[in-house]
Write an enzyme that holds these catalytic residues in place. Structure first.
Site, PDB file in Angstrom:
ATOM      1  N   LYS A 139      -5.561  -2.543  -1.870  1.00  0.00           N
ATOM      2  CA  LYS A 139      -6.547  -3.485  -2.426  1.00  0.00           C
ATOM      3  C   LYS A 139      -6.186  -4.886  -1.924  1.00  0.00           C
ATOM      4  O   LYS A 139      -5.596  -5.680  -2.661  1.00  0.00           O
ATOM      5  CB  LYS A 139      -6.472  -3.474  -3.953  1.00  0.00           C
ATOM      6  CG  LYS A 139      -7.106  -2.268  -4.609  1.00  0.00           C
ATOM      7  CD  LYS A 139      -7.389  -2.509  -6.092  1.00  0.00           C
ATOM      8  CE  LYS A 139      -6.250  -2.117  -6.965  1.00  0.00           C
ATOM      9  NZ  LYS A 139      -6.575  -2.042  -8.408  1.00  0.00           N
ATOM     10  N   ASP A 145      -1.397  -3.312  -4.615  1.00  0.00           N
ATOM     11  CA  ASP A 145      -2.324  -4.172  -5.354  1.00  0.00           C
ATOM     12  C   ASP A 145      -1.899  -5.630  -5.096  1.00  0.00           C
ATOM     13  O   ASP A 145      -2.242  -6.207  -4.071  1.00  0.00           O
ATOM     14  CB  ASP A 145      -2.225  -3.756  -6.826  1.00  0.00           C
ATOM     15  CG  ASP A 145      -3.213  -4.462  -7.720  1.00  0.00           C
ATOM     16  OD1 ASP A 145      -4.290  -4.852  -7.254  1.00  0.00           O
ATOM     17  OD2 ASP A 145      -2.915  -4.625  -8.918  1.00  0.00           O
ATOM     18  N   THR A 146      -1.090  -6.215  -5.971  1.00  0.00           N
ATOM     19  CA  THR A 146      -0.597  -7.571  -5.709  1.00  0.00           C
ATOM     20  C   THR A 146       0.417  -7.571  -4.570  1.00  0.00           C
ATOM     21  O   THR A 146       0.644  -8.595  -3.936  1.00  0.00           O
ATOM     22  CB  THR A 146       0.102  -8.150  -6.956  1.00  0.00           C
ATOM     23  OG1 THR A 146       1.247  -7.350  -7.258  1.00  0.00           O
ATOM     24  CG2 THR A 146      -0.836  -8.188  -8.144  1.00  0.00           C
ATOM     25  N   GLY A 147       1.068  -6.418  -4.340  1.00  0.00           N
ATOM     26  CA  GLY A 147       2.101  -6.322  -3.301  1.00  0.00           C
ATOM     27  C   GLY A 147       3.498  -6.620  -3.828  1.00  0.00           C
ATOM     28  O   GLY A 147       4.481  -6.470  -3.100  1.00  0.00           O
ATOM     29  N   GLU A 167       4.022   4.644  -1.468  1.00  0.00           N
ATOM     30  CA  GLU A 167       3.376   4.136  -2.691  1.00  0.00           C
ATOM     31  C   GLU A 167       1.979   4.730  -2.825  1.00  0.00           C
ATOM     32  O   GLU A 167       1.326   5.021  -1.812  1.00  0.00           O
ATOM     33  CB  GLU A 167       3.210   2.609  -2.566  1.00  0.00           C
ATOM     34  CG  GLU A 167       4.170   1.795  -3.394  1.00  0.00           C
ATOM     35  CD  GLU A 167       3.846   1.799  -4.889  1.00  0.00           C
ATOM     36  OE1 GLU A 167       3.466   2.846  -5.437  1.00  0.00           O
ATOM     37  OE2 GLU A 167       3.997   0.741  -5.498  1.00  0.00           O
ATOM     38  N   ASP A 168       1.500   4.843  -4.040  1.00  0.00           N
ATOM     39  CA  ASP A 168       0.119   5.276  -4.241  1.00  0.00           C
ATOM     40  C   ASP A 168      -0.860   4.184  -3.821  1.00  0.00           C
ATOM     41  O   ASP A 168      -1.824   4.416  -3.118  1.00  0.00           O
ATOM     42  CB  ASP A 168      -0.120   5.675  -5.709  1.00  0.00           C
ATOM     43  CG  ASP A 168       0.378   4.637  -6.704  1.00  0.00           C
ATOM     44  OD1 ASP A 168       0.925   3.595  -6.282  1.00  0.00           O
ATOM     45  OD2 ASP A 168       0.219   4.865  -7.917  1.00  0.00           O
ATOM     46  N   ARG A 193      -3.466  11.260 -14.109  1.00  0.00           N
ATOM     47  CA  ARG A 193      -2.711  11.476 -12.866  1.00  0.00           C
ATOM     48  C   ARG A 193      -3.022  12.834 -12.242  1.00  0.00           C
ATOM     49  O   ARG A 193      -2.874  13.034 -11.046  1.00  0.00           O
ATOM     50  CB  ARG A 193      -1.201  11.408 -13.139  1.00  0.00           C
ATOM     51  CG  ARG A 193      -0.692  10.037 -13.542  1.00  0.00           C
ATOM     52  CD  ARG A 193       0.829  10.031 -13.523  1.00  0.00           C
ATOM     53  NE  ARG A 193       1.402   8.920 -14.244  1.00  0.00           N
ATOM     54  CZ  ARG A 193       1.582   7.700 -13.754  1.00  0.00           C
ATOM     55  NH1 ARG A 193       1.219   7.428 -12.520  1.00  0.00           N
ATOM     56  NH2 ARG A 193       2.118   6.745 -14.478  1.00  0.00           N
ATOM     57  N   GLY A 209       3.489   6.901  -9.647  1.00  0.00           N
ATOM     58  CA  GLY A 209       2.194   7.089  -8.992  1.00  0.00           C
ATOM     59  C   GLY A 209       2.193   7.854  -7.682  1.00  0.00           C
ATOM     60  O   GLY A 209       1.213   8.502  -7.344  1.00  0.00           O
ATOM     61  N   THR A 223       5.439  -5.076  -5.977  1.00  0.00           N
ATOM     62  CA  THR A 223       6.361  -3.927  -6.061  1.00  0.00           C
ATOM     63  C   THR A 223       6.977  -3.622  -4.695  1.00  0.00           C
ATOM     64  O   THR A 223       8.199  -3.532  -4.552  1.00  0.00           O
ATOM     65  CB  THR A 223       5.613  -2.669  -6.578  1.00  0.00           C
ATOM     66  OG1 THR A 223       4.967  -3.000  -7.793  1.00  0.00           O
ATOM     67  CG2 THR A 223       6.567  -1.512  -6.780  1.00  0.00           C
TER      68      THR A 223
END
Ligand code: IMP
Length: 176
Positions: free
Chosen positions: A131, A103-105, A99-100, A165, A44, A107
């Protein structure tokens, strides 16, 4: 027929101007660093990374790491698999993990822990989108572009089931 439509969410002009701001901040904060290393999280982050580093006028190196956590779905299964590791040592370096989207964090938390063991001089997390309402772990970007609500977004490097993408603007997916 697709059961969703794409709705324009962030215009390419706004992305460009945000990247300029991020690059200026990094250039100022790290003007004396001689060992800058930018690590893009594939797939990403490649377009974002390419634009950010080209807006930074400091000596730097680039590497990539590949992970997989989504499998053609909008939900993570919580497992971060390392598919490809970086090819350079981190010891003594000022490292930017790029990172792109956070989200949940999961990664970035996983990668930050992996990188910390390798004793860099510093680690910064840099993301285009955030997010925060979806976060499952305590992790924050040091440099970030846009904070967004809980939409699934595509374009500018971000995909849905491998597609979109290449779009220059960012779109949200609206399921019918
Ligand atoms: P996290 O580990 O949940 O923070 O997720 C990070 C990865 O999930 C990102 O690098 C993206 O590949 C993917 N992801 C999360 N949200 C989105 C989205 O809205 N669109 C596309 N990919 C996303």
């Amino acid at each position: 027929m697709a059961d969703y439509v794409l709705e324009k969410f962030i215009d390419k002009k706004d992305i460009k101007s945000k990247i300029k701001d991020i690059a200026e901040k990094i250039s100022f904060d790290y003007k004396n660093s001689e060992r800058l290393l930018f690590v893009g999280v594939l797939k990403g982050a490649w377009i974002f990374l390419a634009d950010v580093v080209r807006a930074i006028e400091l000596p730097l190196e680039i590497s990539f790491i590949a992970v997989s956590s989504y499998r053609n779905k909008t939900e993570t299964n919580g497992v971060v698999r390392l598919l490809w590791d970086i090819d350079v040592p981190l010891a003594g370096r000022d490292v930017f993990l790029v990172e792109d989207i956070i989200d949940t964090g999961l990664t970035l938390k996983h990668l930050k822990e992996l990188f910390t063991i390798r004793k860099p001089k510093s680690i910064n997390l840099c993301c285009l989108l955030d997010k925060p309402s979806r976060r499952l772990v305590d992790i924050e970007a040091n440099y970030k572009g846009f904070t967004i609500p809980d939409h699934f977004v595509v374009g500018y490097g971000l995909d849905y089931a491998g597609r979109y993408r290449n779009l220059q603007d960012i779109y949200k997916i609206v399921f019918k």
